[in-house]
Design a protein around this motif. Sequence first.
Motif, PDB file in Angstrom:
ATOM      1  N   ASP A  11       0.803  -1.210   0.000  1.00 30.95           N
ATOM      2  CA  ASP A  11       0.000   0.000   0.000  1.00 30.95           C
ATOM      3  C   ASP A  11       0.841   1.268   0.000  1.00 30.95           C
ATOM      4  O   ASP A  11       0.321   2.359  -0.219  1.00 30.95           O
ATOM      5  CB  ASP A  11      -0.915   0.010   1.236  1.00 30.95           C
ATOM      6  CG  ASP A  11      -1.903  -1.150   1.216  1.00 30.95           C
ATOM      7  OD1 ASP A  11      -2.295  -1.557   0.106  1.00 30.95           O
ATOM      8  OD2 ASP A  11      -2.256  -1.641   2.309  1.00 30.95           O
ATOM      9  N   ASP A  12       2.126   1.122   0.283  1.00 33.86           N
ATOM     10  CA  ASP A  12       2.997   2.287   0.379  1.00 33.86           C
ATOM     11  C   ASP A  12       4.297   2.004  -0.369  1.00 33.86           C
ATOM     12  O   ASP A  12       5.345   1.794   0.226  1.00 33.86           O
ATOM     13  CB  ASP A  12       3.282   2.597   1.856  1.00 33.86           C
ATOM     14  CG  ASP A  12       3.905   3.970   2.047  1.00 33.86           C
ATOM     15  OD1 ASP A  12       3.997   4.728   1.059  1.00 33.86           O
ATOM     16  OD2 ASP A  12       4.325   4.275   3.175  1.00 33.86           O
ATOM     17  N   ARG A  14       7.782   2.122  -2.391  1.00 31.37           N
ATOM     18  CA  ARG A  14       8.954   2.988  -2.326  1.00 31.37           C
ATOM     19  C   ARG A  14       9.066   3.798  -3.607  1.00 31.37           C
ATOM     20  O   ARG A  14       8.874   3.278  -4.698  1.00 31.37           O
ATOM     21  CB  ARG A  14      10.193   2.122  -2.114  1.00 31.37           C
ATOM     22  CG  ARG A  14      11.509   2.873  -2.088  1.00 31.37           C
ATOM     23  CD  ARG A  14      12.600   2.010  -1.449  1.00 31.37           C
ATOM     24  NE  ARG A  14      12.523   0.643  -1.923  1.00 31.37           N
ATOM     25  CZ  ARG A  14      13.209   0.168  -2.965  1.00 31.37           C
ATOM     26  NH1 ARG A  14      13.990   0.981  -3.645  1.00 31.37           N
ATOM     27  NH2 ARG A  14      13.126  -1.099  -3.324  1.00 31.37           N
ATOM     28  N   GLU A 404       9.093  13.446  -1.422  1.00 30.77           N
ATOM     29  CA  GLU A 404       8.296  12.217  -1.384  1.00 30.77           C
ATOM     30  C   GLU A 404       9.113  11.076  -0.777  1.00 30.77           C
ATOM     31  O   GLU A 404       8.608  10.290   0.036  1.00 30.77           O
ATOM     32  CB  GLU A 404       7.849  11.853  -2.796  1.00 30.77           C
ATOM     33  CG  GLU A 404       7.034  10.563  -2.878  1.00 30.77           C
ATOM     34  CD  GLU A 404       6.764  10.125  -4.304  1.00 30.77           C
ATOM     35  OE1 GLU A 404       6.108   9.081  -4.487  1.00 30.77           O
ATOM     36  OE2 GLU A 404       7.239  10.815  -5.238  1.00 30.77           O
ATOM     37  N   GLU A 407       9.557  11.533   3.017  1.00 32.40           N
ATOM     38  CA  GLU A 407       8.334  11.197   3.747  1.00 32.40           C
ATOM     39  C   GLU A 407       8.121   9.679   3.784  1.00 32.40           C
ATOM     40  O   GLU A 407       7.679   9.135   4.793  1.00 32.40           O
ATOM     41  CB  GLU A 407       7.147  11.899   3.092  1.00 32.40           C
ATOM     42  CG  GLU A 407       7.191  13.415   3.273  1.00 32.40           C
ATOM     43  CD  GLU A 407       6.118  14.129   2.471  1.00 32.40           C
ATOM     44  OE1 GLU A 407       5.472  13.459   1.608  1.00 32.40           O
ATOM     45  OE2 GLU A 407       5.921  15.347   2.675  1.00 32.40           O
ATOM     46  N   TRP A 408       8.453   9.000   2.668  1.00 32.62           N
ATOM     47  CA  TRP A 408       8.337   7.542   2.654  1.00 32.62           C
ATOM     48  C   TRP A 408       9.301   6.915   3.654  1.00 32.62           C
ATOM     49  O   TRP A 408       8.960   5.964   4.352  1.00 32.62           O
ATOM     50  CB  TRP A 408       8.618   7.017   1.243  1.00 32.62           C
ATOM     51  CG  TRP A 408       8.439   5.529   1.122  1.00 32.62           C
ATOM     52  CD1 TRP A 408       7.298   4.862   0.787  1.00 32.62           C
ATOM     53  CD2 TRP A 408       9.431   4.523   1.372  1.00 32.62           C
ATOM     54  NE1 TRP A 408       7.511   3.505   0.799  1.00 32.62           N
ATOM     55  CE2 TRP A 408       8.817   3.266   1.153  1.00 32.62           C
ATOM     56  CE3 TRP A 408      10.772   4.559   1.742  1.00 32.62           C
ATOM     57  CZ2 TRP A 408       9.505   2.066   1.303  1.00 32.62           C
ATOM     58  CZ3 TRP A 408      11.464   3.361   1.900  1.00 32.62           C
ATOM     59  CH2 TRP A 408      10.827   2.130   1.681  1.00 32.62           C
ATOM     60  N   ARG A 411       8.127   6.988   7.165  1.00 32.68           N
ATOM     61  CA  ARG A 411       7.070   6.016   7.434  1.00 32.68           C
ATOM     62  C   ARG A 411       7.574   4.575   7.450  1.00 32.68           C
ATOM     63  O   ARG A 411       7.012   3.733   8.156  1.00 32.68           O
ATOM     64  CB  ARG A 411       5.953   6.138   6.381  1.00 32.68           C
ATOM     65  CG  ARG A 411       5.206   7.443   6.387  1.00 32.68           C
ATOM     66  CD  ARG A 411       3.970   7.358   5.504  1.00 32.68           C
ATOM     67  NE  ARG A 411       4.283   6.998   4.129  1.00 32.68           N
ATOM     68  CZ  ARG A 411       4.546   7.883   3.162  1.00 32.68           C
ATOM     69  NH1 ARG A 411       4.536   9.180   3.440  1.00 32.68           N
ATOM     70  NH2 ARG A 411       4.799   7.481   1.929  1.00 32.68           N
ATOM     71  N   ASN A 412       8.629   4.283   6.678  1.00 30.89           N
ATOM     72  CA  ASN A 412       8.969   2.880   6.432  1.00 30.89           C
ATOM     73  C   ASN A 412      10.398   2.467   6.770  1.00 30.89           C
ATOM     74  O   ASN A 412      10.623   1.300   7.105  1.00 30.89           O
ATOM     75  CB  ASN A 412       8.727   2.555   4.946  1.00 30.89           C
ATOM     76  CG  ASN A 412       7.288   2.692   4.538  1.00 30.89           C
ATOM     77  OD1 ASN A 412       6.480   1.801   4.757  1.00 30.89           O
ATOM     78  ND2 ASN A 412       6.948   3.827   3.928  1.00 30.89           N
TER      79      ASN A 412
END
Length: 443
Positions: A11-12, A14, A404, A407-408, A411-412
């Motif tokens: 869902d997210d 890279r 981007e 921010e990714w 989150r990860n």
Amino acid sequence: MRMFGQESGGDDPRPRSAVSYGVGVSGLIGLACWVLIARQYGMDGPYSALVACVACAVPMVIWSLLMDKVHLRPSTGIDWHNPKRLKDTFDISLVKLTGLWATWGLIAVIYCVGRWYWTGQYQFSMAMMEAAAPWVFVLSIPYVLVMDRFTIEPRDGAWHFGQLLTGGKNESDREQVYHHLRAWAVKGFFLAFMISIVPGGFGDLVRLDLADIGGNPVAIVGWLITAMFVVDVQFATVGYLLTMKPLDAHIRTANPYLAGWVAALMCYPPFILMGDNGPLNYHVNIADWAYWLEGHPTILWMWGGLLVILTGIYAAATVAFGLRFSNLTHRGILTHGPYRWSKHPAYLAKNAYWWLASMPFMVTSGSIVDLVRNTALMAVVSGVYYWRAKTEEKHLLSDPVYKEYAEWMDRNAPVPRLINAGKRRIGWWGPDGGRAPDVQPAE
């Protein structure tokens, strides 16, 4: 399925990387083949080291063009299908060549005036540049004439600088001129340094007699670390040499912030602050890890293995750039390899390596003052690299692609998530998990 380091599932996903895994792998294979040939025939000299750069570069260029087709990307600013007529671009090319040659002249003057460029290892760089200068000068003419026919907007920074020099001040964009000069300042400064250090590690690696290593953990670790530093230097040198639009490896922007330049230059000669006579020298009355752990083979193997892993991460971070390694510049955003786990894997790895290899918290003099001073200075050095990371992020955050990616990563990626969790724990971030005002993520 993955392309250019992008994960298509989940869902997210890279963000897509500007460089594929294949570029670095092909360069490693080419470099390894030449090292084996050089070892076989005893070619350990400086010219053999330069051939190693070619052996590293050629496979990466071939992969980039044939597999990744980088020359067709919109980011090159080139339209190969609609060439302009030579007579329509000839005047533009003449002005551009004027700006380009004047820039090279400025760099040559700095090389001549800078006394450090004519001592020690820099003498090899100057000899190579002196030999290459006539060829580069001549080849620049057909290169510019041809490329201006295919470039969508041939009036780049070199053209604007040429306009400024030839009396077209009103048509010259000052920001374009500044960008041009910053980009060439980066290339001129760092290319001379990289060429100067190419022969040293390569020669050591070629001359190394594996029979002398035996089962000595210190010798084995030293050999592996030397090999990985050779990889780092070779890839970095190739990166500075091949700053070209047809390879999509051109400089998009050079860091416009003075703090970024100060933070970077203090880590390199002649401005280096961490050298033997520098104010941040943390090597006073210390010995390395092998000295303190001597007589404890199990710990030597474990400690040495950790140093090898850290050096491997550092080298892998450079390999991930492929043809694009360069300080103080934006040449495309990387999101693959070690950059999946940290935005600054090289800085993290090299600083951890320095702490563990130098062990500044141990001193041969037995002096508490030396211990405290060395440890404090090493902490300052790590702080300098944190500062470098922040200035680089400030520069790159102007690109939405990097924003981007950042921010990714928050989150990860494991390293940013760990640091962000620590910030929340000590109250740097608000209780809702949002960032406090004016606090940017950093590693």
